[in-house]
Design a protein around this motif. Structure first.
Motif, PDB file in Angstrom:
ATOM      1  N   THR A  63       0.844  -1.184   0.000  1.00  0.00           N
ATOM      2  CA  THR A  63       0.000   0.000   0.000  1.00  0.00           C
ATOM      3  C   THR A  63       0.886   1.242   0.000  1.00  0.00           C
ATOM      4  OG1 THR A  63      -0.078   0.012   2.400  1.00  0.00           O
ATOM      5  CG2 THR A  63      -1.826  -1.176   1.254  1.00  0.00           C
ATOM      6  N   LYS A  64       0.279   2.382  -0.282  1.00  0.00           N
ATOM      7  CA  LYS A  64       1.047   3.635  -0.319  1.00  0.00           C
ATOM      8  C   LYS A  64       1.642   3.946   1.048  1.00  0.00           C
ATOM      9  CE  LYS A  64      -1.324   5.764  -4.188  1.00  0.00           C
ATOM     10  NZ  LYS A  64      -2.124   6.891  -4.663  1.00  0.00           N
ATOM     11  N   GLY A  65       0.903   3.616   2.101  1.00  0.00           N
ATOM     12  CA  GLY A  65       1.411   3.866   3.454  1.00  0.00           C
ATOM     13  C   GLY A  65       2.643   3.036   3.769  1.00  0.00           C
ATOM     14  N   ASN A  66       2.618   1.755   3.396  1.00  0.00           N
ATOM     15  CA  ASN A  66       3.781   0.897   3.649  1.00  0.00           C
ATOM     16  C   ASN A  66       4.969   1.308   2.794  1.00  0.00           C
ATOM     17  OD1 ASN A  66       2.564  -0.623   5.616  1.00  0.00           O
ATOM     18  ND2 ASN A  66       1.951  -2.270   4.241  1.00  0.00           N
ATOM     19  N   ILE A  67       4.713   1.726   1.556  1.00  0.00           N
ATOM     20  CA  ILE A  67       5.805   2.183   0.687  1.00  0.00           C
ATOM     21  C   ILE A  67       6.432   3.440   1.294  1.00  0.00           C
ATOM     22  CG2 ILE A  67       6.336   3.147  -1.590  1.00  0.00           C
ATOM     23  CD1 ILE A  67       4.096   1.288  -2.679  1.00  0.00           C
ATOM     24  N   ARG A  68       5.600   4.332   1.834  1.00  0.00           N
ATOM     25  CA  ARG A  68       6.105   5.540   2.484  1.00  0.00           C
ATOM     26  C   ARG A  68       6.950   5.181   3.718  1.00  0.00           C
ATOM     27  NH1 ARG A  68       1.597   7.830   4.122  1.00  0.00           N
ATOM     28  NH2 ARG A  68       0.877   8.072   2.007  1.00  0.00           N
ATOM     29  N   LYS A  69       6.517   4.164   4.491  1.00  0.00           N
ATOM     30  CA  LYS A  69       7.277   3.735   5.664  1.00  0.00           C
ATOM     31  C   LYS A  69       8.661   3.222   5.267  1.00  0.00           C
ATOM     32  CE  LYS A  69       3.413   2.264   8.557  1.00  0.00           C
ATOM     33  NZ  LYS A  69       2.750   1.075   9.133  1.00  0.00           N
ATOM     34  N   VAL A  70       8.707   2.406   4.199  1.00  0.00           N
ATOM     35  CA  VAL A  70       9.992   1.865   3.728  1.00  0.00           C
ATOM     36  C   VAL A  70      10.893   3.001   3.259  1.00  0.00           C
ATOM     37  CG1 VAL A  70      11.068   0.440   1.941  1.00  0.00           C
ATOM     38  CG2 VAL A  70       9.070  -0.404   3.151  1.00  0.00           C
ATOM     39  N   LYS A  71      10.323   3.949   2.525  1.00  0.00           N
ATOM     40  CA  LYS A  71      11.114   5.075   2.010  1.00  0.00           C
ATOM     41  C   LYS A  71      11.672   5.920   3.149  1.00  0.00           C
ATOM     42  CE  LYS A  71      10.776   8.702  -1.465  1.00  0.00           C
ATOM     43  NZ  LYS A  71       9.892   9.342  -2.442  1.00  0.00           N
ATOM     44  N   ASN A  72      10.846   6.213   4.163  1.00  0.00           N
ATOM     45  CA  ASN A  72      11.313   6.995   5.310  1.00  0.00           C
ATOM     46  C   ASN A  72      12.374   6.244   6.104  1.00  0.00           C
ATOM     47  OD1 ASN A  72       9.644   9.125   4.691  1.00  0.00           O
ATOM     48  ND2 ASN A  72       7.979   8.404   5.991  1.00  0.00           N
ATOM     49  N   ARG A  73      12.215   4.934   6.210  1.00  0.00           N
ATOM     50  CA  ARG A  73      13.203   4.121   6.939  1.00  0.00           C
ATOM     51  C   ARG A  73      14.552   4.144   6.218  1.00  0.00           C
ATOM     52  NH1 ARG A  73      16.706   2.273   9.083  1.00  0.00           N
ATOM     53  NH2 ARG A  73      16.894   0.411  10.342  1.00  0.00           N
ATOM     54  N   ARG A  75      15.632   6.624   4.419  1.00  0.00           N
ATOM     55  CA  ARG A  75      16.215   7.962   4.560  1.00  0.00           C
ATOM     56  C   ARG A  75      17.000   8.069   5.859  1.00  0.00           C
ATOM     57  NH1 ARG A  75      11.176  11.361   2.861  1.00  0.00           N
ATOM     58  NH2 ARG A  75      11.483  11.449   0.625  1.00  0.00           N
ATOM     59  N   ARG A  76      16.486   7.437   6.915  1.00  0.00           N
ATOM     60  CA  ARG A  76      17.155   7.528   8.214  1.00  0.00           C
ATOM     61  C   ARG A  76      18.499   6.798   8.195  1.00  0.00           C
ATOM     62  NH1 ARG A  76      14.100   5.009  12.565  1.00  0.00           N
ATOM     63  NH2 ARG A  76      12.632   4.233  11.066  1.00  0.00           N
ATOM     64  N   LYS A  77      18.505   5.606   7.652  1.00  0.00           N
ATOM     65  CA  LYS A  77      19.724   4.797   7.644  1.00  0.00           C
ATOM     66  C   LYS A  77      19.764   4.057   6.311  1.00  0.00           C
ATOM     67  CE  LYS A  77      22.060   1.162  10.237  1.00  0.00           C
ATOM     68  NZ  LYS A  77      21.900   0.160  11.273  1.00  0.00           N
TER      69      LYS A  77
END
Length: 165
Positions: A63-73, A75-77
């Protein structure tokens, strides 16, 4: 062209009196004849093309929410494996890999390990090249096969397939 554009074209052509086959030929195979006929039946029954839901199964993990979570993760590391990501986000590893590859456009980068040349080796290579240039004629060098391919194995057997970023 998007499906909505095709729907509008089929609707206008059907209202102008074109047959589904003629519409299919006008669209140059951009959409299937069976689909055009189905849409014409919908126009005949309800006056418009109303699709109840998009075809295919709904996404559960990608889903778009899970894709956003992976992308943000990411970015952090930056350096994190798909396996660790899947464990952190409680998503299957295969779905995480699909998100990384298909949705975010990321691919694994294989590191290529090359042996470092010492200064002494570089000097020897230049001397050899100059010696070849001065001591051989062009006809003689055409009979010599030079190859710079060599597999160096210094630290034992190394499986480069396992070393990805």
């Amino acid at each position: 062209m998007k499906s909505i554009d095709f729907q509008n074209i089929v609707l206008s052509k059907y209202q102008n009196g074109d047959t589904p086959t003629k519409t299919f030929h006008d669209l140059n195979g951009g959409i299937g004849l069976r689909t055009i006929r189905r849409w014409c039946q919908m126009i005949l029954q309800s006056g418009s093309i109303t699709l109840s839901s998009p075809p295919g199964c709904s996404r559960l993990a990608r889903t778009k929410g899970n894709i956003r979570k992976v992308k943000n993760r990411l970015r952090r590391k930056k350096r994190v494996s798909a396996q660790k990501l899947s464990m952190e986000l409680d998503i299957s590893e295969r779905s995480v890999r699909r998100m990384l590859k298909n949705d975010l456009g990321l691919h694994p980068y294989k590191k290529v390990v090359e042996p470092l040349l010492s200064d002494d080796q570089k000097i020897k290579r230049k001397k050899f090249a100059n010696w070849i240039r001065t001591n051989f004629r062009k006809e003689e060098t055409m009979r010599i096969l030079f190859s710079d391919e060599k597999f160096f194995d210094i630290n034992g057997v190394d499986n480069s397939q396992n070393d990805r970023v």
